[in-house]
Design a protein around this motif. Structure first.
Motif, PDB file in Angstrom:
ATOM      1  N   ILE A   1       7.318   1.896   4.550  1.00 37.57           N
ATOM      2  CA  ILE A   1       5.918   2.357   4.632  1.00 37.57           C
ATOM      3  C   ILE A   1       5.395   2.234   6.064  1.00 37.57           C
TER       4      ILE A   1
ATOM      5  N   ARG B   1      -7.298 -11.718   4.394  1.00 44.18           N
ATOM      6  CA  ARG B   1      -6.929 -11.425   3.008  1.00 44.18           C
ATOM      7  C   ARG B   1      -5.700 -12.237   2.586  1.00 44.18           C
TER       8      ARG B   1
ATOM      9  N   ARG C   1      -1.770   1.870   3.621  1.00 50.65           N
ATOM     10  CA  ARG C   1      -2.217   0.488   3.850  1.00 50.65           C
ATOM     11  C   ARG C   1      -2.472  -0.258   2.540  1.00 50.65           C
TER      12      ARG C   1
ATOM     13  N   SER D   1      -0.753   0.189  -0.144  1.00 52.83           N
ATOM     14  CA  SER D   1       0.595  -0.198  -0.602  1.00 52.83           C
ATOM     15  C   SER D   1       1.128  -1.386   0.200  1.00 52.83           C
ATOM     16  N   ILE D   2       0.906  -1.390   1.513  1.00 49.51           N
ATOM     17  CA  ILE D   2       1.335  -2.527   2.347  1.00 49.51           C
ATOM     18  C   ILE D   2       0.661  -3.813   1.846  1.00 49.51           C
ATOM     19  N   ASP D   3      -0.648  -3.738   1.588  1.00 50.51           N
ATOM     20  CA  ASP D   3      -1.384  -4.916   1.115  1.00 50.51           C
ATOM     21  C   ASP D   3      -0.841  -5.392  -0.234  1.00 50.51           C
ATOM     22  N   ASN D   4      -0.531  -4.456  -1.126  1.00 50.95           N
ATOM     23  CA  ASN D   4       0.025  -4.839  -2.437  1.00 50.95           C
ATOM     24  C   ASN D   4       1.375  -5.535  -2.275  1.00 50.95           C
ATOM     25  N   LEU D   5       2.229  -4.997  -1.405  1.00 49.41           N
ATOM     26  CA  LEU D   5       3.547  -5.607  -1.175  1.00 49.41           C
ATOM     27  C   LEU D   5       3.387  -6.992  -0.549  1.00 49.41           C
TER      28      LEU D   5
ATOM     29  N   ARG E   1      -7.946  -4.071  11.729  1.00 48.42           N
ATOM     30  CA  ARG E   1      -7.084  -4.100  10.540  1.00 48.42           C
ATOM     31  C   ARG E   1      -6.322  -5.434  10.467  1.00 48.42           C
TER      32      ARG E   1
ATOM     33  N   ARG F   1       8.323  -2.362   2.396  1.00 48.37           N
ATOM     34  CA  ARG F   1       7.217  -2.475   3.350  1.00 48.37           C
ATOM     35  C   ARG F   1       7.573  -1.792   4.686  1.00 48.37           C
TER      36      ARG F   1
END
Lengths: 117, 117
Positions: free
Chosen positions: A53, A80, B33, B35-39, A73, A50
């Motif tokens: 990224i 979420r 973003r 990918s960040i959300d998935n992590l 954001r 993370r």
């Protein structure tokens, strides 16, 4: 006697022997702690990815002159993650606090990138 | 015109359309973003499981009259997680702070279990 010497010389066997000893003391607690350690390893590895990224995000924002913070954001992320937490039976308050804790670290990294001129 | 109406009626297509719009604004940022959300989802789910295990540890400690805190175990955890962090290219200081943050929540849970008589 020969076997004992071999155990002492062999690091793997010695480690196994010590682990068996620990399990004899409290097998269930030991088993639970192994699982906690495995989950912690996974969390650390995911957060390492993370931060790689978000570092890229920081560079991208700097290149394009975008502000480091993005309140819209962040509101979306909190909503979420609270939902994900509820679905996975984690306290949503803790999930929100955790995101705040991680984002504080990200902002610290972004400030370091922004000031590196 | 008919296609547009179908897009509006279809939640999935409408979501896709809005996501495509966002990607057109800044495709790389949008991709990062996601990918960040998935992590983050993965981290939340792992921590949900971690708290289920520490809850069981809390009950076990109470049943066996063991103290809630275990300084030796904590020293080992810190050392191990700092090593995992270094190997995965995460700041070991952050890993240690994170463990402290999580353990503070665990202690809060354990105190709640201990006082639930």
């Amino acid at each position: 006697m020969l076997f004992l010497k071999q155990v002492r010389r062999d690091g793997h066997l010695a480690g196994l022997s010590s682990r068996v000893g620990a399990m004899q003391r409290n097998p269930e607690l030991d088993r639970l702690r192994v699982s906690i350690d495995n989950l912690d390893t996974a969390v650390i590895c995911l957060l390492a990815e993370r931060f790689k990224i978000t570092k890229r995000v920081g560079i991208l924002k700097k290149e394009r002159g975008l502000p480091a913070a993005d309140p819209d954001r962040e509101v979306q992320q909190i909503a979420r993650l609270r939902e994900v937490a509820e679905q996975s039976e984690l306290d949503p308050e803790f999930a929100e606090k955790l995101l705040g804790f991680i984002v504080a670290e990200v902002v610290r990294h972004h400030e370091a990138i922004a000031s590196a001129d």
